[in-house]
Design a protein around this motif. Structure first.
Motif: not given
Length: 197
Positions: A60, A62-64, A129
């Motif tokens: 969440m 780093y959106q990776r 995500p």
């Protein structure tokens, strides 16, 4: 090439993930690549719960896509200890040698190898995500040696005698360990999950 974050600062673990994920097209990063990485408290009551907490928080942030593991040693005679406290068994400083010494001390009255049965357990959580987090578990069965043997690996490897082999995990080469370790077993399962992500 897809990027994936391994939610650890343990260089030994990162190398194991890299060896298995790079050949299938993943660029592996770890929290060592993110000096400002958030600290995720491991408040779970199982390896799986801790892995999920870490994977979801980092994914969440780093959106990776992120893989987190929680792994350790479970010794039958000690009722499954050190378990989720494997890294901190001898204290908060996470010292491998101190942890090994404590295990050997705790088993000092147990002489028969069959009474020193144990397993390494690795729970991996894969968090993407916007998707439901998935988990897999790998184990490796063995016994606790009476003294450390071997120069390779890390953690409890020098005192973990592999079942059906007369050698510790620390006697194996990196390549041999990557074929049979609890993390390798879990990673092979993870590869099937992320191939379809």
């Amino acid at each position: 090439m897809k990027e994936i974050i391994i939610a650890t600062k343990n260089q030994g673990k990162v190398k194991e993930f890299e060896a298995l994920l790079a050949p299938i097209g993943f660029r592996v990063q770890s929290l060592l690549d993110y000096p400002d990485s958030i600290d995720v408290e491991e408040t779970g009551k199982s390896f799986e719960e801790n892995a999920i907490l870490k994977a979801e928080a980092i994914a969440m942030h780093y959106q990776r896509m992120t893989i987190a593991d929680d792994s350790g040693l479970a010794i039958d005679y000690l009722g499954g200890k050190p378990g989720i406290f494997s890294a901190r068994y001898a204290g908060p400083d996470k010292n491998d040698q101190s942890n090994i010494n404590k295990v050997l001390e705790d088993l000092s009255d147990v002489h028969a190898l069959e009474d020193r049965s144990a397993r390494f357990i690795c729970a991996l959580a894969i968090s993407i995500p916007g998707e439901k987090t998935k988990t897999v578990v790998g184990t490796c069965e063995g016994y606790i040696a009476t003294e450390p043997q071997g120069e390779n690996g890390f953690g409890y490897d020098p005192i973990f005698i592999l079942k059906n082999r007369n050698q510790t995990m620390a006697n194996l080469t990196k390549e041999e360990k990557n074929q049979i370790s609890h993390r390798a077993v879990a990673l092979k399962k993870v590869i099937e999950v992320i191939k379809h992500s």
